[in-house]
Design a protein around this motif. Structure first.
Motif, PDB file in Angstrom:
ATOM      1  N   ALA B 358      25.009  31.940  28.164  1.00  0.00           N
ATOM      2  CA  ALA B 358      25.641  33.242  27.911  1.00  0.00           C
ATOM      3  C   ALA B 358      27.069  33.056  27.415  1.00  0.00           C
ATOM      4  O   ALA B 358      27.509  33.729  26.476  1.00  0.00           O
ATOM      5  CB  ALA B 358      25.597  34.090  29.178  1.00  0.00           C
ATOM      6  N   GLU B 359      27.787  32.117  28.040  1.00  0.00           N
ATOM      7  CA  GLU B 359      29.166  31.865  27.637  1.00  0.00           C
ATOM      8  C   GLU B 359      29.222  31.317  26.213  1.00  0.00           C
ATOM      9  O   GLU B 359      30.086  31.703  25.413  1.00  0.00           O
ATOM     10  CB  GLU B 359      29.804  30.866  28.616  1.00  0.00           C
ATOM     11  N   PHE B 360      28.286  30.430  25.898  1.00  0.00           N
ATOM     12  CA  PHE B 360      28.243  29.885  24.542  1.00  0.00           C
ATOM     13  C   PHE B 360      28.061  31.006  23.520  1.00  0.00           C
ATOM     14  O   PHE B 360      28.791  31.080  22.519  1.00  0.00           O
ATOM     15  CB  PHE B 360      27.093  28.864  24.419  1.00  0.00           C
ATOM     16  N   ILE B 361      27.118  31.888  23.779  1.00  0.00           N
ATOM     17  CA  ILE B 361      26.858  32.974  22.828  1.00  0.00           C
ATOM     18  C   ILE B 361      28.051  33.926  22.754  1.00  0.00           C
ATOM     19  O   ILE B 361      28.466  34.348  21.667  1.00  0.00           O
ATOM     20  CB  ILE B 361      25.547  33.700  23.197  1.00  0.00           C
ATOM     21  N   ALA B 362      28.629  34.212  23.915  1.00  0.00           N
ATOM     22  CA  ALA B 362      29.773  35.142  23.938  1.00  0.00           C
ATOM     23  C   ALA B 362      30.966  34.589  23.180  1.00  0.00           C
ATOM     24  O   ALA B 362      31.685  35.320  22.497  1.00  0.00           O
ATOM     25  CB  ALA B 362      30.163  35.445  25.384  1.00  0.00           C
ATOM     26  N   LYS B 363      31.192  33.292  23.283  1.00  0.00           N
ATOM     27  CA  LYS B 363      32.374  32.711  22.637  1.00  0.00           C
ATOM     28  C   LYS B 363      32.136  32.356  21.174  1.00  0.00           C
ATOM     29  O   LYS B 363      33.079  32.304  20.386  1.00  0.00           O
ATOM     30  CB  LYS B 363      32.810  31.441  23.393  1.00  0.00           C
ATOM     31  N   GLY B 364      30.869  32.024  20.842  1.00  0.00           N
ATOM     32  CA  GLY B 364      30.593  31.540  19.492  1.00  0.00           C
ATOM     33  C   GLY B 364      30.929  32.571  18.414  1.00  0.00           C
ATOM     34  O   GLY B 364      31.583  32.248  17.418  1.00  0.00           O
ATOM     35  N   GLY B 365      30.496  33.810  18.624  1.00  0.00           N
ATOM     36  CA  GLY B 365      30.708  34.853  17.616  1.00  0.00           C
ATOM     37  C   GLY B 365      32.172  35.028  17.249  1.00  0.00           C
ATOM     38  O   GLY B 365      32.548  34.896  16.072  1.00  0.00           O
ATOM     39  N   PRO B 366      33.033  35.321  18.234  1.00  0.00           N
ATOM     40  CA  PRO B 366      34.455  35.514  17.910  1.00  0.00           C
ATOM     41  C   PRO B 366      35.094  34.299  17.246  1.00  0.00           C
ATOM     42  O   PRO B 366      35.913  34.439  16.338  1.00  0.00           O
ATOM     43  CB  PRO B 366      35.095  35.780  19.283  1.00  0.00           C
ATOM     44  N   ARG B 367      34.728  33.092  17.686  1.00  0.00           N
ATOM     45  CA  ARG B 367      35.340  31.909  17.070  1.00  0.00           C
ATOM     46  C   ARG B 367      34.965  31.808  15.593  1.00  0.00           C
ATOM     47  O   ARG B 367      35.789  31.454  14.756  1.00  0.00           O
ATOM     48  CB  ARG B 367      34.889  30.639  17.781  1.00  0.00           C
ATOM     49  N   LEU B 368      33.708  32.120  15.300  1.00  0.00           N
ATOM     50  CA  LEU B 368      33.290  32.072  13.896  1.00  0.00           C
ATOM     51  C   LEU B 368      33.959  33.189  13.099  1.00  0.00           C
ATOM     52  O   LEU B 368      34.347  32.993  11.940  1.00  0.00           O
ATOM     53  CB  LEU B 368      31.767  32.179  13.795  1.00  0.00           C
ATOM     54  N   ALA B 369      34.088  34.347  13.735  1.00  0.00           N
ATOM     55  CA  ALA B 369      34.711  35.485  13.036  1.00  0.00           C
ATOM     56  C   ALA B 369      36.129  35.149  12.598  1.00  0.00           C
ATOM     57  O   ALA B 369      36.633  35.662  11.594  1.00  0.00           O
ATOM     58  CB  ALA B 369      34.690  36.723  13.931  1.00  0.00           C
ATOM     59  N   ALA B 370      36.772  34.253  13.364  1.00  0.00           N
ATOM     60  CA  ALA B 370      38.133  33.854  12.981  1.00  0.00           C
ATOM     61  C   ALA B 370      38.127  33.006  11.707  1.00  0.00           C
ATOM     62  O   ALA B 370      39.139  32.876  11.034  1.00  0.00           O
ATOM     63  CB  ALA B 370      38.784  33.076  14.136  1.00  0.00           C
ATOM     64  N   LEU B 371      36.979  32.425  11.398  1.00  0.00           N
ATOM     65  CA  LEU B 371      36.889  31.592  10.186  1.00  0.00           C
ATOM     66  C   LEU B 371      36.477  32.377   8.953  1.00  0.00           C
ATOM     67  O   LEU B 371      36.782  31.993   7.831  1.00  0.00           O
ATOM     68  CB  LEU B 371      35.864  30.467  10.389  1.00  0.00           C
ATOM     69  N   GLY B 372      35.707  33.448   9.167  1.00  0.00           N
ATOM     70  CA  GLY B 372      35.206  34.187   8.012  1.00  0.00           C
ATOM     71  C   GLY B 372      34.215  35.248   8.456  1.00  0.00           C
ATOM     72  O   GLY B 372      33.996  35.459   9.649  1.00  0.00           O
ATOM     73  N   ASP B 373      33.607  35.879   7.465  1.00  0.00           N
ATOM     74  CA  ASP B 373      32.690  36.981   7.736  1.00  0.00           C
ATOM     75  C   ASP B 373      31.251  36.426   7.700  1.00  0.00           C
ATOM     76  O   ASP B 373      30.731  36.126   6.626  1.00  0.00           O
ATOM     77  CB  ASP B 373      32.903  38.046   6.656  1.00  0.00           C
ATOM     78  N   PHE B 374      30.659  36.266   8.875  1.00  0.00           N
ATOM     79  CA  PHE B 374      29.343  35.634   8.967  1.00  0.00           C
ATOM     80  C   PHE B 374      28.341  36.534   9.677  1.00  0.00           C
ATOM     81  O   PHE B 374      28.726  37.449  10.405  1.00  0.00           O
ATOM     82  CB  PHE B 374      29.430  34.337   9.792  1.00  0.00           C
ATOM     83  N   ARG B 375      27.072  36.220   9.471  1.00  0.00           N
ATOM     84  CA  ARG B 375      26.023  36.737  10.359  1.00  0.00           C
ATOM     85  C   ARG B 375      25.454  35.541  11.130  1.00  0.00           C
ATOM     86  O   ARG B 375      25.155  34.509  10.533  1.00  0.00           O
ATOM     87  CB  ARG B 375      24.915  37.415   9.539  1.00  0.00           C
TER      88      ARG B 375
END
Lengths: 471, 471
Positions: B358-375
């Motif tokens: 759960a923590e991995f999923i919760a943290k992964g999205g925001p970290r990627l969002a800081a790099l760019g616009d992803f799905r």
């Protein structure tokens, strides 16, 4: 390459590197093994409290070329835990490293240090509402690091696997004093060679396991036990296949007991009796189910009736209470005690492919009879093809009368095992007792690779010298 | 140490040592990999028919210092099956070694050669009234030797384990051309270092697996499948714990599907729809029982109700027919197809401890969002903590727009995995794609031990050069 003894100068040097009280003169318990066959040597016993202290000890041994014998509970039956010749080694006891590192019930994981006694591991699992299924006779004394180093088997292998199957990760100190931080809690991890599986079963010759990440399982809610009489080992194996079809994955034990075992009980522990009398062969079967899947008694009586209909089973009893269950298990557990009272000429911890068990038993008796007058008590973990095939003096005679035949008996049994593509050490390991057997029966390609790996990871030969491979 | 190419002189020499037709010019299929990322090199392809011929080939490569790339079905996703730089190696295909060596239904054992296609292994097991549970998307093409060399995972790991857990013994040719005859059918065998487990997962860098003794299982008689909507990954994990308590050992799959997966289906394969609509998270659960333990539907609806009562489940459907079961699985299986149609920026085969999912999923999205616009399409084998965490362009954009971000995305995901003590290769292995990742994220003690083992067993570095460890 000669090793140096753990002499006073070395011990004094090491003392300066460790907290006070870390080094002791060797008490007798570190130098004896359960059957009293060997007397160990030791310059001192080191009792580290942390993995870093273990690393300091291993590095010091490497620098001084001093042999190091890892010591867990001291219950091994093949002399892996003591050196009885060569320069006195340092004994490295893990006793003081017995802490819980983490409990993760939702992950079904428990992380503990290597010196935790197996029964304590079981208790910690139980306190978390789970079960750690490794179970053996010595569980009150043996320690989990030793269980892993020897890849212990025991009673529940059929359902849950050997010790290696119950371990997700390890922490270990390698022979150069570096630490392998492999204490993963992962079910899947394909990142290179599986050092965990290399160190498990290596009997301390490639490093010292200091902690382990262990798999837990849900506690079976409904447990049932039955004792069934079968005509032959072949019938017992057909019954096993039937049980696995009907109760797939829920059979936790399938133990074979021969008539000789019952006779030994009658002779030495007469209060322990089979409730179905003197059968030629008995099978003790245990199943465990979650709640909501019917009663264990019903499933076992279904199996009994199917076995009866197939002509495999002639009689049987299904435990109707906890007391009766314990009574049935007592029969199985008392057999090794009776064995000890009678005194074996030679004991063998062997395995063969399941389909070869009946042939092994059929051929073993006549071959031994050609050597002398013996009683054979064959029992054990039939579900794993793992038999304790123990050879005893004829009634009224003593093991002393057979000293001269001991080696011939062992060779006779192990030769037959080799013919049937089995193993002369199913669950006890090689230790120092079976180093010659590895050379005699082992695959040459495997032995050469083992030597290359040993030389690569432990070039000085300091880790448990003389165990598994000749020093 | 430089290797030599498998040039004409070498191939001519080898031709003289093998039966006619054993050496071929490399067809394109040996030099391509499924995602078209690398183009392989090869001087020739050897197609041996026996383990002795494999030994001849390996010895010739060792004598001439020619690199050798073992090739099974060519389906690996990390480039383990092809070398794209360096002196052209010899490709060693196991395709012609695809025979059954023995079927032992009463032992639950099947012995086959390494070149057998996985689906054929499954068929032979089925013909014997048993099941070989390894199941993966590429099962119609991949071969069992490759499955073992990469320790393949797949859909049934939760119940039956990874490929290594399904293998009792192997036969292999070691880098010096010697044969390891370890094709045991034993459940217990503690006679020295476990070479089987060392070669399994070594991706052909320590030897070539030529045959394997495989574990079979009784066929579940009653199979049930459900698709349940849950609010969050944390709820999915609690549901998993509940399922394991209620259905211990009978849960064969527990797959997570995220909303993005359903949106990808709607976009690319609209005929495949979830029968319970656009849930945030779905869990696909499958159970298998012996006969006589009630109906699968009843057990699944019991789980559903318990999940509802615990606030973990909000909706669900239980398959009432084989057609419905296939329909539910089709959702899970179509997601990788939709992924391919959309085209990922970067795909990740990762695992973390179950409690960290759960923590991995919760943290992964925001970290990627800081790099760019992803799905992000996150799905996979939740029961094993193994997620396929695949990162895609924003809607309407193409992977080409993101080329410059690919490495940053991969590093971002793998760094997070490392923080949570996970693995950056859960089931696909390292191949040549993740050699750098091992150096970056691997434990130094482990890497040093791996290098020592590689140097000891393959001192010339001929076995699959550049895979797992840098050449």
């Amino acid at each position: 390459m000669m090793l140096n003894p753990a002499d006073t100068a070395f011990v004094d040097h090491l003392r300066g590197l460790l907290p006070e009280g870390s080094l002791h003169a060797p008490e007798p318990r570190y130098l004896e093994e359960p059957r009293g066959r060997w007397q160990g040597l030791a310059g001192a016993v080191a009792l580290p409290r942390t993995v870093d202290e273990v690393a300091v000890i291993v590095r010091a041994c490497a620098e001084a070329r001093v042999g190091l014998v890892p010591w867990g509970g001291g219950t091994g039956l093949v002399g892996g835990q003591l050196m009885s010749e060569g320069p006195a080694p340092l004994v490295l006891s893990l006793e003081r490293m017995a802490a819980v590192r983490g409990v993760y019930p939702d992950e079904n994981v428990l992380v503990v240090e290597a010196g935790m006694i197996l029964a304590d591991v079981q208790r910690h699992a139980s306190a978390a509402g789970r079960v750690f299924p490794l179970a053996l006779a010595s569980e009150g004394t043996c320690r989990i690091g030793g269980n892993l180093s020897t890849n212990a088997g025991g009673l529940n292998v059929l359902r849950y696997g050997n010790a290696r199957d119950l371990c997700l990760g390890i922490e270990a100190v390698l022979p150069d004093g570096s630490v392998f931080n492999g204490l993963k809690r992962l079910r899947k991890d394909n990142t290179g060679y599986d050092l965990r599986h290399l160190l498990i079963g290596a009997e301390g010759t490639l490093g010292v396991i200091t902690a382990a990440s262990l798999r837990l399982f849900p506690q079976p809610q409904v447990v049932g036990t039955a004792l069934l009489a079968v005509e032959s080992p072949a019938a017992a194996l057909k019954l096993l296949a039937l049980a696995q079809e009907r109760l797939s994955g829920m059979v936790s034990a399938f133990e074979l007991i021969g008539r000789m075992g019952l006779e030994f009980l009658a002779e030495k522990i007469p209060e322990v009796k089979s409730p179905i009398g003197m059968a030629e062969w008995l099978v003790l079967i245990e199943i465990g189910l979650p709640a909501g899947f019917g009663s264990a008694e019903d499933h076992l009586s279904g199996l009994f009736e199917a076995g009866l209909a197939a002509g495999l089973v002639s009689d049987g009893v299904i435990a109707a209470s906890e007391g009766q269950r314990a009574g049935l298990w007592r029969i199985r557990e008392a057999i090794p005690e009776a064995n000890r009272m009678i005194g074996a000429v030679s004991s063998h911890d062997i395995s063969v492919p399941l389909g070869m068990v009946a042939e092994f038993i059929a051929k073993g008796g006549p071959r031994l009879a050609a050597l002398g007058d013996f009683r054979v008590n064959c029992f054990g973990h039939l579900g794993d093809g793992n038999l304790h095939y123990n050879v005893f003096p004829a009634f009224g005679r003593s093991r002393k009368d057979y000293e001269h035949l001991r080696d011939a008996v062992k060779t006779c049994v192990h030769d037959l095992v080799a013919e049937l593509d089995g193993s002369m050490s199913a669950e006890h390991g090689l230790g120092r007792l079976k180093v010659d057997d590895l050379e005699r029966y082992g695959d040459p390609g495997k032995i050469a690779a083992m030597r290359a790996i040993k030389a690569a990871l432990d070039p000085l030969g300091i880790m448990n010298p003389g165990a598994v491979l000749r020093a």
